[in-house]
Design a protein around this motif. Structure first.
Motif, PDB file in Angstrom:
ATOM      1  N   GLY A  87     158.637  64.156  69.019  1.00 23.65           N
ATOM      2  CA  GLY A  87     158.510  64.456  67.594  1.00 23.65           C
ATOM      3  C   GLY A  87     159.155  65.767  67.185  1.00 23.65           C
ATOM      4  O   GLY A  87     160.301  66.048  67.540  1.00 23.65           O
ATOM      5  N   SER A  92     159.323  73.117  71.905  1.00 20.95           N
ATOM      6  CA  SER A  92     158.109  73.863  72.239  1.00 20.95           C
ATOM      7  C   SER A  92     157.440  73.331  73.502  1.00 20.95           C
ATOM      8  O   SER A  92     157.040  74.089  74.382  1.00 20.95           O
ATOM      9  CB  SER A  92     157.128  73.789  71.068  1.00 20.95           C
ATOM     10  OG  SER A  92     157.749  74.251  69.886  1.00 20.95           O
ATOM     11  N   ALA A 118     170.737  65.464  77.942  1.00 22.17           N
ATOM     12  CA  ALA A 118     170.954  66.915  78.084  1.00 22.17           C
ATOM     13  C   ALA A 118     170.435  67.663  76.866  1.00 22.17           C
ATOM     14  O   ALA A 118     170.922  68.728  76.523  1.00 22.17           O
ATOM     15  CB  ALA A 118     172.444  67.204  78.290  1.00 22.17           C
ATOM     16  N   ARG A 141     175.599  61.448  77.111  1.00 18.46           N
ATOM     17  CA  ARG A 141     176.701  61.222  76.170  1.00 18.46           C
ATOM     18  C   ARG A 141     177.011  62.532  75.450  1.00 18.46           C
ATOM     19  O   ARG A 141     178.150  62.882  75.251  1.00 18.46           O
ATOM     20  CB  ARG A 141     176.279  60.139  75.170  1.00 18.46           C
ATOM     21  CG  ARG A 141     177.392  59.588  74.315  1.00 18.46           C
ATOM     22  CD  ARG A 141     176.900  58.421  73.469  1.00 18.46           C
ATOM     23  NE  ARG A 141     175.643  58.748  72.813  1.00 18.46           N
ATOM     24  CZ  ARG A 141     174.565  57.954  72.792  1.00 18.46           C
ATOM     25  NH1 ARG A 141     174.585  56.786  73.388  1.00 18.46           N
ATOM     26  NH2 ARG A 141     173.468  58.322  72.176  1.00 18.46           N
ATOM     27  N   GLU A 142     175.955  63.255  75.034  1.00 17.88           N
ATOM     28  CA  GLU A 142     176.141  64.550  74.364  1.00 17.88           C
ATOM     29  C   GLU A 142     175.639  65.664  75.271  1.00 17.88           C
ATOM     30  O   GLU A 142     174.535  65.592  75.809  1.00 17.88           O
ATOM     31  CB  GLU A 142     175.357  64.609  73.043  1.00 17.88           C
ATOM     32  CG  GLU A 142     175.980  63.815  71.901  1.00 17.88           C
ATOM     33  CD  GLU A 142     175.218  62.520  71.624  1.00 17.88           C
ATOM     34  OE1 GLU A 142     174.107  62.363  72.143  1.00 17.88           O
ATOM     35  OE2 GLU A 142     175.771  61.666  70.902  1.00 17.88           O
ATOM     36  N   SER A 149     168.964  68.176  69.828  1.00 18.24           N
ATOM     37  CA  SER A 149     168.154  69.380  70.078  1.00 18.24           C
ATOM     38  C   SER A 149     168.836  70.638  69.551  1.00 18.24           C
ATOM     39  O   SER A 149     168.164  71.594  69.154  1.00 18.24           O
ATOM     40  CB  SER A 149     167.892  69.529  71.584  1.00 18.24           C
ATOM     41  OG  SER A 149     167.063  68.492  72.050  1.00 18.24           O
ATOM     42  N   THR A 153     165.167  73.729  64.415  1.00 20.21           N
ATOM     43  CA  THR A 153     164.896  75.027  63.795  1.00 20.21           C
ATOM     44  C   THR A 153     164.792  76.126  64.848  1.00 20.21           C
ATOM     45  O   THR A 153     165.239  77.255  64.625  1.00 20.21           O
ATOM     46  CB  THR A 153     163.574  74.960  63.001  1.00 20.21           C
ATOM     47  OG1 THR A 153     163.565  73.755  62.245  1.00 20.21           O
ATOM     48  CG2 THR A 153     163.437  76.132  62.067  1.00 20.21           C
ATOM     49  N   GLY A 154     164.172  75.800  65.968  1.00 19.67           N
ATOM     50  CA  GLY A 154     164.099  76.769  67.050  1.00 19.67           C
ATOM     51  C   GLY A 154     162.900  77.695  66.992  1.00 19.67           C
ATOM     52  O   GLY A 154     163.024  78.896  67.212  1.00 19.67           O
ATOM     53  N   VAL A 155     161.744  77.125  66.714  1.00 19.11           N
ATOM     54  CA  VAL A 155     160.536  77.954  66.751  1.00 19.11           C
ATOM     55  C   VAL A 155     159.444  77.244  67.549  1.00 19.11           C
ATOM     56  O   VAL A 155     159.481  76.032  67.756  1.00 19.11           O
ATOM     57  CB  VAL A 155     159.998  78.279  65.340  1.00 19.11           C
ATOM     58  CG1 VAL A 155     161.051  78.978  64.508  1.00 19.11           C
ATOM     59  CG2 VAL A 155     159.481  77.048  64.648  1.00 19.11           C
ATOM     60  N   ILE A 286     175.326  55.299  78.567  1.00 21.95           N
ATOM     61  CA  ILE A 286     174.575  54.242  79.245  1.00 21.95           C
ATOM     62  C   ILE A 286     174.177  53.173  78.228  1.00 21.95           C
ATOM     63  O   ILE A 286     173.496  53.462  77.242  1.00 21.95           O
ATOM     64  CB  ILE A 286     173.318  54.834  79.928  1.00 21.95           C
ATOM     65  CG1 ILE A 286     173.723  55.977  80.879  1.00 21.95           C
ATOM     66  CG2 ILE A 286     172.532  53.758  80.658  1.00 21.95           C
ATOM     67  CD1 ILE A 286     174.724  55.589  81.952  1.00 21.95           C
TER      68      ILE A 286
HETATM   69  C1  LIG Z   1     165.195  69.522  61.604  1.00 23.10           C
HETATM   70  C2  LIG Z   1     164.451  69.595  62.898  1.00 23.10           C
HETATM   71  C3  LIG Z   1     163.917  70.795  63.312  1.00 23.10           C
HETATM   72  C4  LIG Z   1     163.211  70.881  64.510  1.00 23.10           C
HETATM   73  N1  LIG Z   1     162.718  72.087  64.886  1.00 23.10           N
HETATM   74  C5  LIG Z   1     162.008  72.187  66.027  1.00 23.10           C
HETATM   75  C6  LIG Z   1     161.478  73.442  66.420  1.00 23.10           C
HETATM   76  O1  LIG Z   1     161.667  74.440  65.747  1.00 23.10           O
HETATM   77  N2  LIG Z   1     160.742  73.493  67.534  1.00 23.10           N
HETATM   78  C7  LIG Z   1     160.517  72.394  68.312  1.00 23.10           C
HETATM   79  O2  LIG Z   1     159.813  72.502  69.302  1.00 23.10           O
HETATM   80  N3  LIG Z   1     161.046  71.197  67.991  1.00 23.10           N
HETATM   81  C8  LIG Z   1     161.778  71.067  66.866  1.00 23.10           C
HETATM   82  N4  LIG Z   1     162.305  69.866  66.509  1.00 23.10           N
HETATM   83  C9  LIG Z   1     162.104  68.712  67.381  1.00 23.10           C
HETATM   84  C10 LIG Z   1     163.083  68.723  68.533  1.00 23.10           C
HETATM   85  O3  LIG Z   1     164.366  68.986  68.034  1.00 23.10           O
HETATM   86  C11 LIG Z   1     163.082  67.391  69.275  1.00 23.10           C
HETATM   87  O4  LIG Z   1     161.765  67.052  69.636  1.00 23.10           O
HETATM   88  C12 LIG Z   1     163.932  67.505  70.523  1.00 23.10           C
HETATM   89  O5  LIG Z   1     165.232  67.908  70.167  1.00 23.10           O
HETATM   90  C13 LIG Z   1     164.003  66.226  71.297  1.00 23.10           C
HETATM   91  O6  LIG Z   1     164.795  66.507  72.421  1.00 23.10           O
HETATM   92  P1  LIG Z   1     165.283  65.390  73.413  1.00 23.10           P
HETATM   93  O7  LIG Z   1     165.916  66.076  74.556  1.00 23.10           O
HETATM   94  O8  LIG Z   1     164.185  64.428  73.679  1.00 23.10           O
HETATM   95  O9  LIG Z   1     166.349  64.538  72.577  1.00 23.10           O
HETATM   96  P2  LIG Z   1     167.874  64.832  72.186  1.00 23.10           P
HETATM   97  O10 LIG Z   1     168.101  66.250  71.842  1.00 23.10           O
HETATM   98  O11 LIG Z   1     168.221  63.797  71.173  1.00 23.10           O
HETATM   99  O12 LIG Z   1     168.684  64.563  73.503  1.00 23.10           O
HETATM  100  C14 LIG Z   1     168.895  63.263  73.976  1.00 23.10           C
HETATM  101  C15 LIG Z   1     169.928  63.310  75.067  1.00 23.10           C
HETATM  102  O13 LIG Z   1     170.034  62.005  75.643  1.00 23.10           O
HETATM  103  C16 LIG Z   1     171.398  61.574  75.614  1.00 23.10           C
HETATM  104  N5  LIG Z   1     171.422  60.127  75.464  1.00 23.10           N
HETATM  105  C17 LIG Z   1     170.625  59.373  74.697  1.00 23.10           C
HETATM  106  N6  LIG Z   1     170.919  58.055  74.861  1.00 23.10           N
HETATM  107  C18 LIG Z   1     171.953  58.019  75.744  1.00 23.10           C
HETATM  108  C19 LIG Z   1     172.712  56.942  76.312  1.00 23.10           C
HETATM  109  N7  LIG Z   1     172.460  55.669  75.993  1.00 23.10           N
HETATM  110  N8  LIG Z   1     173.700  57.263  77.187  1.00 23.10           N
HETATM  111  C20 LIG Z   1     173.946  58.554  77.495  1.00 23.10           C
HETATM  112  N9  LIG Z   1     173.258  59.587  76.989  1.00 23.10           N
HETATM  113  C21 LIG Z   1     172.275  59.320  76.134  1.00 23.10           C
HETATM  114  C22 LIG Z   1     171.981  62.292  74.396  1.00 23.10           C
HETATM  115  O14 LIG Z   1     173.380  62.313  74.470  1.00 23.10           O
HETATM  116  C23 LIG Z   1     171.323  63.667  74.568  1.00 23.10           C
HETATM  117  O15 LIG Z   1     172.005  64.414  75.530  1.00 23.10           O
HETATM  118  C24 LIG Z   1     163.037  69.739  65.320  1.00 23.10           C
HETATM  119  C25 LIG Z   1     163.586  68.525  64.909  1.00 23.10           C
HETATM  120  C26 LIG Z   1     164.279  68.453  63.721  1.00 23.10           C
HETATM  121  C27 LIG Z   1     164.875  67.147  63.295  1.00 23.10           C
END
Ligand SMILES: Cc1cc2nc3c(=O)[nH]c(=O)nc-3n(C[C@H](O)[C@H](O)[C@H](O)COP(=O)(O)OP(=O)(O)OC[C@H]3O[C@@H](n4cnc5c(N)ncnc54)[C@H](O)[C@@H]3O)c2cc1C
Length: 390
Positions: A87, A92, A118, A141-142, A149, A153-155, A286
């Motif tokens: 979410g 955090s 990543a 992929r990214e 990520s 916002t980064g808090v 993938i």
């Molecule tokens: C506007 C906004 C502000 C936010 N601010 C905060 C905050 O201040 N503090 C906080 O704690 N959280 C915050 N969040 C939430 C936080 O950003 C997310 O919970 C977090 O980024 C999720 O990280 P993740 O690594 O799960 O996903 P992602 O950052 O989406 O990373 C997914 C990774 O999986 C890879 N991937 C996915 N599917 C595939 C595939 N099929 N093949 C190859 N690679 C794939 C992508 O390329 C990427 O590298 C915020 C979210 C939003 C929208």
């Protein structure tokens, strides 16, 4: 009509609200009463001139009503550990969930592990597993600064859109607290490092005598988002009323310090830390769970974030849209302000302006990542006037 916005913002002091995530963590109520602690005298106004706009980014929070998915499954004989769906709390809580994912992985005593993703979750999970001595490769992929990520916002906002009260297990709040505390401790270990990947900077919640209406109403039955921040009370520096504020407002100001992630530097240092313990990163796309199971590694960890909805067919993942407008850094004035449901946060790697909408339903169910300049202009019009001093 609205059960949360005002109450939760004021009660929590806005760690998560400033995170652009309408429910906030903690914030003790102790009144210090000093105006010197945050140096209002030396505070410079943020320059929110519209000409400073450099870009607008949109990100999707991977929300699951039942909370993040952390469990092991088997696909074509391969153990897949899922770790996604955090979410508005992904940054955090990342280290907490990374530790639990590591423990699930370690149960199979693997020599090599593949981590998909990543973003904040993939990076921290990969580091935690690599620290056990396993050979870890991230496939993504990214890369970190291309992932969603990087657009956060980064808090510190550990209970932002982390689940619905009616959908989580009874033991979720206690588990969440343990994970949040562990995560916080690991973030703290980055405070004071060169480059300041993690630092505490001042936040001000500037009140207005006129109640700001939310941009979206919650469902008629009311808000059921979990707000667990009070469980962490006492962990963060306390908030208090701040007298003598220069902000142009007709009501008071509360202030405190909030843990802030300078994401560009944090992601770089995490990447370095991962490579330093022998990790490798490969770009890969993938297409299916079968392809995921074919990744080289005795165990695969799925940290695909919102994209797990497609990859793993997890339709319980709901997109929650969030937009940030970016201006170049103003490093001689590192602080954040929340006013009329808009947040302006000056981070070392950029100045962010974000409409939070007034409650957790803002952006809920919206997976559209197209920038909306009108939203930015309206947010700017609300918050810019309070900086008219100096
Ligand atoms: C506007 C906004 C502000 C936010 N601010 C905060 C905050 O201040 N503090 C906080 O704690 N959280 C915050 N969040 C939430 C936080 O950003 C997310 O919970 C977090 O980024 C999720 O990280 P993740 O690594 O799960 O996903 P992602 O950052 O989406 O990373 C997914 C990774 O999986 C890879 N991937 C996915 N599917 C595939 C595939 N099929 N093949 C190859 N690679 C794939 C992508 O390329 C990427 O590298 C915020 C979210 C939003 C929208």
């Amino acid at each position: 009509m609205l059960k949360i916005s005002r109450r939760s913002i004021i009660a929590s002091g806005l760690g998560a609200t400033l995170a652009g995530c309408a429910n906030a963590p903690i914030i003790g109520g102790r009144t210090i009463g000093s105006t010197k602690a945050y140096g209002f005298g030396a505070l410079k106004p943020l320059d929110l001139s519209i000409e400073n706009l450099s870009t607008i980014t949109v990100c999707t929070r991977p929300f699951r009503a039942a909370g993040p998915r952390l469990e092991a499954a088997t696909v074509n004989g391969k153990t897949i550990v899922h770790n996604y769906g955090h979410g508005g709390s992904g940054w955090s809580l990342a280290w907490g969930y990374a530790g639990n994912a590591r423990d699930l992985v370690a149960a199979g005593r693997p020599k090599s592990v593949a981590v998909l993703g990543a973003g904040a979750i993939g990076l921290t999970t990969a580091i935690a597993i690599a620290e056990t001595g396993a050979k870890v490769t991230i496939f993504a992929r990214e890369l970190p600064m291309e992932s969603r990520s990087a657009r956060a916002t980064g808090v510190w906002s550990p209970s932002s859109r982390i689940g619905l009260g009616a959908a989580v297990n009874a033991d979720f709040p206690a588990r969440w607290e343990a994970l949040a505390r562990r995560s916080y401790a690991r973030h703290l270990s980055y405070v004071g490092r060169a480059g300041d990947p993690v630092e505490f900077t001042p936040r001000f919640y500037v009140r207005s005598q006129t109640r700001e209406p939310p941009l979206i109403d919650p469902p008629a039955e009311g808000d059921d988002f979990l707000h667990l921040g009070r469980r962490l009370r006492g962990m963060e520096p306390p908030w208090s009323e701040r007298n003598g504020s220069p902000f142009r407002s007709d009501a008071g100001v509360r202030g405190g310090l909030v843990m802030t992630f300078n994401i560009a530097e944090y992601a770089r240092q995490m990447t370095d830390d991962f490579l330093a313990v022998g990790g490798r990163i490969e770009r890969a796309d993938i297409a299916s769970m079968a392809d995921l199971a074919r990744l080289p590694g005795d165990v695969v960890v799925n940290c695909a974030g919102y994209d797990a909805r497609t990859l793993a067919g997890d339709t319980s993942l709901v997109p929650v849209r969030g937009q940030i407008a970016w201006m170049p850094p103003q490093t001689d004035r590192l602080y954040g302000v929340f006013y009329r449901n808009v947040m302006a946060l000056s981070r070392r790697d950029g100045l962010l302006i974000q409409e939070t909408g007034g409650n957790d339903y803002y952006g809920f169910g919206d997976g559209d990542e197209t920038p909306d300049k009108d939203e930015f202009l309206a947010a700017l019009a609300k918050i810019a006037p309070i900086f008219n001093w100096g």
